[in-house]
Scaffold this motif. Structure first.
Motif, PDB file in Angstrom:
ATOM      1  N   ALA A   1      30.389  35.818  45.133  1.00 19.77           N
ATOM      2  CA  ALA A   1      30.961  34.945  46.220  1.00 19.77           C
ATOM      3  C   ALA A   1      31.199  36.213  47.376  1.00 19.77           C
ATOM      4  N   ASP A   2      30.844  35.467  48.709  1.00 20.68           N
ATOM      5  CA  ASP A   2      31.097  36.353  49.731  1.00 20.68           C
ATOM      6  C   ASP A   2      32.159  35.532  50.835  1.00 20.68           C
ATOM      7  N   ASN A   3      33.416  35.937  50.779  1.00 20.50           N
ATOM      8  CA  ASN A   3      34.304  35.198  51.264  1.00 20.50           C
ATOM      9  C   ASN A   3      34.943  35.973  52.562  1.00 20.50           C
ATOM     10  N   GLN A   4      34.214  35.586  53.911  1.00 27.37           N
ATOM     11  CA  GLN A   4      34.620  36.346  54.984  1.00 27.37           C
ATOM     12  C   GLN A   4      35.973  35.665  55.452  1.00 27.37           C
ATOM     13  N   VAL A   5      36.012  34.420  55.264  1.00 29.53           N
ATOM     14  CA  VAL A   5      37.458  33.884  55.611  1.00 29.53           C
ATOM     15  C   VAL A   5      38.211  33.759  54.344  1.00 29.53           C
ATOM     16  N   ARG A   6      39.654  34.285  54.008  1.00 30.22           N
ATOM     17  CA  ARG A   6      40.332  34.672  52.979  1.00 30.22           C
ATOM     18  C   ARG A   6      41.510  34.186  53.120  1.00 30.22           C
ATOM     19  N   SER A   7      42.307  33.497  52.290  1.00 34.30           N
ATOM     20  CA  SER A   7      43.567  33.405  52.471  1.00 34.30           C
ATOM     21  C   SER A   7      44.413  34.320  52.043  1.00 34.30           C
ATOM     22  N   ASN A   8      43.872  35.654  51.461  1.00 38.07           N
ATOM     23  CA  ASN A   8      44.528  36.867  51.064  1.00 38.07           C
ATOM     24  C   ASN A   8      43.529  37.945  51.720  1.00 38.07           C
ATOM     25  N   GLU A   9      43.925  38.379  52.812  1.00 42.96           N
ATOM     26  CA  GLU A   9      43.000  39.620  53.372  1.00 42.96           C
ATOM     27  C   GLU A   9      42.764  40.923  52.354  1.00 42.96           C
ATOM     28  N   LEU A  10      43.919  40.987  51.524  1.00 44.63           N
ATOM     29  CA  LEU A  10      43.944  42.158  50.689  1.00 44.63           C
ATOM     30  C   LEU A  10      43.094  42.203  49.475  1.00 44.63           C
ATOM     31  N   LEU A  11      42.327  40.930  49.369  1.00 47.77           N
ATOM     32  CA  LEU A  11      41.366  40.904  48.162  1.00 47.77           C
ATOM     33  C   LEU A  11      39.922  41.279  49.037  1.00 47.77           C
ATOM     34  N   GLU A  12      38.988  41.697  48.055  1.00 45.30           N
ATOM     35  CA  GLU A  12      37.944  42.158  48.654  1.00 45.30           C
ATOM     36  C   GLU A  12      37.096  40.839  48.868  1.00 45.30           C
ATOM     37  N   ALA A  13      36.092  40.814  50.096  1.00 42.42           N
ATOM     38  CA  ALA A  13      35.509  39.943  50.519  1.00 42.42           C
ATOM     39  C   ALA A  13      34.162  39.371  49.564  1.00 42.42           C
ATOM     40  N   LYS A  14      33.969  40.385  49.094  1.00 41.57           N
ATOM     41  CA  LYS A  14      32.604  40.235  48.232  1.00 41.57           C
ATOM     42  C   LYS A  14      32.972  40.635  46.847  1.00 41.57           C
ATOM     43  N   GLN A  15      33.026  39.520  45.993  1.00 41.42           N
ATOM     44  CA  GLN A  15      32.991  39.769  44.455  1.00 41.42           C
ATOM     45  C   GLN A  15      32.010  39.037  43.571  1.00 41.42           C
ATOM     46  N   ASP A  16      31.512  40.130  42.634  1.00 44.08           N
ATOM     47  CA  ASP A  16      30.632  39.834  41.723  1.00 44.08           C
ATOM     48  C   ASP A  16      31.142  39.156  40.362  1.00 44.08           C
ATOM     49  N   THR A  17      30.464  38.429  39.840  1.00 46.72           N
ATOM     50  CA  THR A  17      30.990  38.009  38.493  1.00 46.72           C
ATOM     51  C   THR A  17      29.783  38.029  37.513  1.00 46.72           C
ATOM     52  N   LEU A  18      30.134  38.544  36.265  1.00 49.83           N
ATOM     53  CA  LEU A  18      29.353  38.490  35.142  1.00 49.83           C
ATOM     54  C   LEU A  18      30.177  38.163  33.829  1.00 49.83           C
ATOM     55  N   ALA A  19      29.682  37.000  33.477  1.00 48.24           N
ATOM     56  CA  ALA A  19      30.549  36.417  32.127  1.00 48.24           C
ATOM     57  C   ALA A  19      29.693  36.032  31.258  1.00 48.24           C
ATOM     58  N   LEU A  20      30.322  36.009  29.907  1.00 48.70           N
ATOM     59  CA  LEU A  20      29.585  35.831  28.805  1.00 48.70           C
ATOM     60  C   LEU A  20      30.684  34.757  28.107  1.00 48.70           C
ATOM     61  N   GLY A  21      29.930  33.736  27.435  1.00 45.87           N
ATOM     62  CA  GLY A  21      31.019  32.699  26.810  1.00 45.87           C
ATOM     63  C   GLY A  21      30.335  31.952  25.688  1.00 45.87           C
ATOM     64  N   ALA A  22      31.166  31.629  24.526  1.00 45.19           N
ATOM     65  CA  ALA A  22      30.904  30.592  23.626  1.00 45.19           C
ATOM     66  C   ALA A  22      31.877  29.399  23.653  1.00 45.19           C
ATOM     67  N   MET A  23      31.258  28.360  23.815  1.00 47.02           N
ATOM     68  CA  MET A  23      32.030  26.989  24.003  1.00 47.02           C
ATOM     69  C   MET A  23      31.540  25.920  23.181  1.00 47.02           C
ATOM     70  N   PHE A  24      32.576  25.133  23.028  1.00 48.33           N
ATOM     71  CA  PHE A  24      31.951  23.608  22.067  1.00 48.33           C
ATOM     72  C   PHE A  24      32.576  22.579  23.141  1.00 48.33           C
ATOM     73  N   GLU A  25      31.762  21.692  23.214  1.00 47.40           N
ATOM     74  CA  GLU A  25      32.122  20.419  24.006  1.00 47.40           C
ATOM     75  C   GLU A  25      31.787  19.055  23.151  1.00 47.40           C
ATOM     76  N   SER A  26      32.671  18.285  23.163  1.00 42.54           N
ATOM     77  CA  SER A  26      32.597  17.054  22.561  1.00 42.54           C
ATOM     78  C   SER A  26      33.251  15.999  23.050  1.00 42.54           C
ATOM     79  N   TRP A  27      32.808  14.590  22.742  1.00 39.28           N
ATOM     80  CA  TRP A  27      33.445  13.510  22.809  1.00 39.28           C
ATOM     81  C   TRP A  27      33.432  12.591  21.494  1.00 39.28           C
ATOM     82  N   TRP A  28      34.372  12.019  21.049  1.00 34.98           N
ATOM     83  CA  TRP A  28      34.157  11.214  19.867  1.00 34.98           C
ATOM     84  C   TRP A  28      34.925   9.925  19.864  1.00 34.98           C
TER      85      TRP A  28
END
Length: 431
Positions: free
Chosen positions: A404-431
């Motif tokens: 994410a590259d947020n040049q317009v931010r609600s909090n200027e203390l946060l970095e404009a560019k933020q990288d994300t790497l996520a790993l996950g294991a999830m179940f999804e179901s409807w029954w």
């Protein structure tokens, strides 16, 4: 074939997917039910449905591990408007809806149901003051408690009358998990009033929930649907009007003279063809965006989106969505336009294993100057009941990368560019 509606429909109507690829072998899913499933609408009984006895437990849930050592656990451009605009796969939190239903049928043929639902949702967010990741929405809440009946009006046997607290007018798109209208609340109304052979009409009046009561904020909702344009294209027209009584005081100082109203008007075109489907949505709103419960004076919004899927063969399919969302509050510095696009190719190796790849891009263009952008790619290896995209339960093992590259931010203390790497294991179901 006899149609055991309540056990099938109650479970299926909780599905967040936009198409029904395959139903249980002993259930004959008709077009009306398929539309309810696709759009996450309330379950609407008809006199032709044969019901099962006993209390039926159903629901929708997704829970699992989502690990990331970044400040942003999920990827999105700040200020984006069209839901999860970079795509929901590998980019959504945990939660579930758990429902109990009981049906009754009289000797005269009238069918009634009583439904109770509890919900529990939470997600990661970034605290704007500290920048630390926190969780919220952990409470268990009463989402539904209503009763309804069909075949109770002699002149309109297919009409369904309801009252209570329910999901209400919440059409949803799948790839961005976006409810482009939402009026969940408590009130009453009627579905499927037949206007000859040309169309059907739904209308209700609902109040915004505040504990066991309402807060004085109300909406009249309506939908004219089942309008056949061609053999393959159906049209729906929606109109909603939001209003307040003297009880409602959003900011603690709104007086009787300050009360404002809001409205939405939308047209939806659904096209089905031999290898897929398309849905075009056009929605205009005045003094509001997604819900006429939530009013902002002098605000106008416009949402246009095309979502669809192509089934190339039994193994490979492609889902896609493009959206334009304009937010214009006249003199506000918050005015912006969100452009977003998502593609999801899906390949089934056999009846159990499949691989999905989802890529999304979101741009938030501010009128005051400056743009926020975000991109995301998720690779998910799935284990499921069968090879179809809508088959559940499903286990997902995924990796998500994005920025994410947020040049317009609600909090200027946060970095404009933020990288994300996520790993996950999830179940999804409807029954």
């Amino acid at each position: 074939m006899k149609f055991k509606l309540l056990s099938a429909a109650v479970a299926l109507a909780l599905s967040p997917m936009t198409v029904l690829a395959e139903a249980e072998a002993d259930v004959n899913v008709n077009a009306d039910l398929e539309e309810q499933v696709a759009k996450s609408q309330p379950i609407v009984l008809t006199p032709s449905n044969e019901l099962e006895k006993g209390v039926i437990f159903s629901g929708y849930a997704r829970y699992g591990l989502h690990y990331s050592d970044d400040i942003n656990h999920y990827v999105g451009a700040e200020g984006q408007l069209a839901g999860n605009a970079t795509g929901r796969l590998g980019n959504e939190g945990n939660g579930g809806e758990f429902q109990f239903a009981k049906a009754f049928q009289s000797d005269s043929g009238a069918i009634w149901d009583v439904v109770l639902m509890l919900e529990n949702w939470w997600k990661y967010t970034s605290d704007l003051d500290s920048g630390e990741t926190v969780s919220e929405y952990g409470d268990i809440a009463l989402k539904k408690f209503y009763a309804g009946g069909t075949n109770v009006l002699a002149s309109q046997p297919n009409a369904y009358i309801w009252a209570g607290r329910d999901f209400h007018q919440r059409p949803q798109q799948d790839l961005n998990d976006y409810f482009w209208m939402t009026h969940d609340g408590q009130g009453g109304g009627i579905y499927n009033l037949e206007l000859g052979d040309a169309a059907k009409l739904d209308f209700s009046v609902v109040g915004q929930v505040d504990g066991p009561g309402d807060n004085g904020n109300y909406a009249f909702t309506s939908k004219l649907h089942s309008i056949g344009i061609t053999d393959s294209i159906n049209m729906s027209v929606l109109f909603n009007y939001g209003f307040e009584n003297d009880q409602y005081d959003e900011n603690g100082d709104r007086t009787n003279e300050d009360k404002i109203s809001a409205y939405q008007v939308a047209a939806v075109f659904d096209q089905n063809w031999s290898q897929g489907r398309n849905q075009l949505i056009m929605r205009y709103a005045d003094n509001t965006d997604t819900s006429t419960f939530n009013k902002v004076e002098d605000l106008t919004t416009l949402y246009v989106s095309l979502e669809g899927a192509v089934n190339f063969n039994e193994s490979f399919s492609l889902g896609y969505l493009g959206a334009y969302h304009d937010y214009d509050a006249k003199s506000s510095d918050d005015n912006r336009t969100n452009y977003s696009g998502i593609v999801r190719p899906m390949y089934s190796w056999n009846e159990t294993h499949s691989t999905w790849l989802e890529a999304g891009y979101s741009v938030v263009d501010y009128d005051q100057g400056g743009k926020n952008t975000a991109w995301k790619v998720t690779l998910s290896q799935n284990v499921t009941l069968n090879a179809f995209a809508n088959s559940r339960p499903m286990l997902r093992f995924y990796a998500t990368v994005g920025e994410a590259d947020n040049q317009v931010r609600s909090n200027e203390l946060l970095e404009a560019k933020q990288d994300t790497l996520a790993l996950g294991a999830m179940f999804e179901s409807w029954w």
